[in-house]
Design a protein around this motif. Sequence first.
Motif, PDB file in Angstrom:
ATOM      1  N   THR A  39       4.184   3.446  -3.304  1.00 49.19           N
ATOM      2  CA  THR A  39       2.749   3.171  -3.259  1.00 49.19           C
ATOM      3  C   THR A  39       2.246   3.437  -1.843  1.00 49.19           C
ATOM      4  OG1 THR A  39       3.106   0.854  -2.711  1.00 49.19           O
ATOM      5  CG2 THR A  39       2.940   1.413  -5.059  1.00 49.19           C
ATOM      6  N   MET A  40       0.973   3.618  -1.694  1.00 42.73           N
ATOM      7  CA  MET A  40       0.397   3.924  -0.385  1.00 42.73           C
ATOM      8  C   MET A  40      -0.085   2.682   0.371  1.00 42.73           C
ATOM      9  SD  MET A  40       0.887   7.091   0.009  1.00 42.73           S
ATOM     10  CE  MET A  40      -0.092   7.403   1.446  1.00 42.73           C
ATOM     11  N   ASP A  41       0.110   1.499  -0.202  1.00 45.16           N
ATOM     12  CA  ASP A  41      -0.317   0.291   0.503  1.00 45.16           C
ATOM     13  C   ASP A  41       0.581   0.046   1.711  1.00 45.16           C
ATOM     14  OD1 ASP A  41       1.800  -0.369  -1.347  1.00 45.16           O
ATOM     15  OD2 ASP A  41       1.432  -2.477  -0.882  1.00 45.16           O
ATOM     16  N   PHE A  42      -0.026  -0.328   2.835  1.00 46.27           N
ATOM     17  CA  PHE A  42       0.722  -0.585   4.060  1.00 46.27           C
ATOM     18  C   PHE A  42       0.930  -2.070   4.236  1.00 46.27           C
ATOM     19  CE2 PHE A  42       1.111  -1.534   8.560  1.00 46.27           C
ATOM     20  CZ  PHE A  42       2.142  -0.688   8.918  1.00 46.27           C
ATOM     21  N   ARG A  43       2.170  -2.457   4.464  1.00 50.39           N
ATOM     22  CA  ARG A  43       2.504  -3.849   4.781  1.00 50.39           C
ATOM     23  C   ARG A  43       3.340  -3.835   6.048  1.00 50.39           C
ATOM     24  NH1 ARG A  43       5.580  -5.745  -0.097  1.00 50.39           N
ATOM     25  NH2 ARG A  43       6.448  -7.071   1.504  1.00 50.39           N
ATOM     26  N   ARG A  46       7.078  -4.849   5.942  1.00 51.20           N
ATOM     27  CA  ARG A  46       7.995  -4.158   5.028  1.00 51.20           C
ATOM     28  C   ARG A  46       8.608  -2.933   5.702  1.00 51.20           C
ATOM     29  NH1 ARG A  46       5.197  -2.200  -0.152  1.00 51.20           N
ATOM     30  NH2 ARG A  46       4.133  -0.898   1.351  1.00 51.20           N
ATOM     31  N   GLY A  62       6.177  -0.006   6.596  1.00 49.43           N
ATOM     32  CA  GLY A  62       4.991   0.033   5.745  1.00 49.43           C
ATOM     33  C   GLY A  62       5.238  -0.449   4.386  1.00 49.43           C
TER      34      GLY A  62
END
Length: 62
Positions: A39-43, A46, A62
């Motif tokens: 997925t393209m969500d950045f954390r 992570r 990310g």
Amino acid sequence: MTFDLSTLSGRPVADAVGRLESDGYDVQVLDLDTNPMVTMDFREDRMRVWHRGGVVDHVTNG
């Protein structure tokens, strides 16, 4: 981060995961040969460990 991420390349996945988790990161393991999609969500908390045959190819945040 207490070490350079590039030092994980070429190491067994379990070693890389252990080092990253001990630094407090949530770790996602991805096999480049079977399912390299993410997925393209950045954390910020992570780390993604990309591997082939159980050996780390690279690690991204990310």
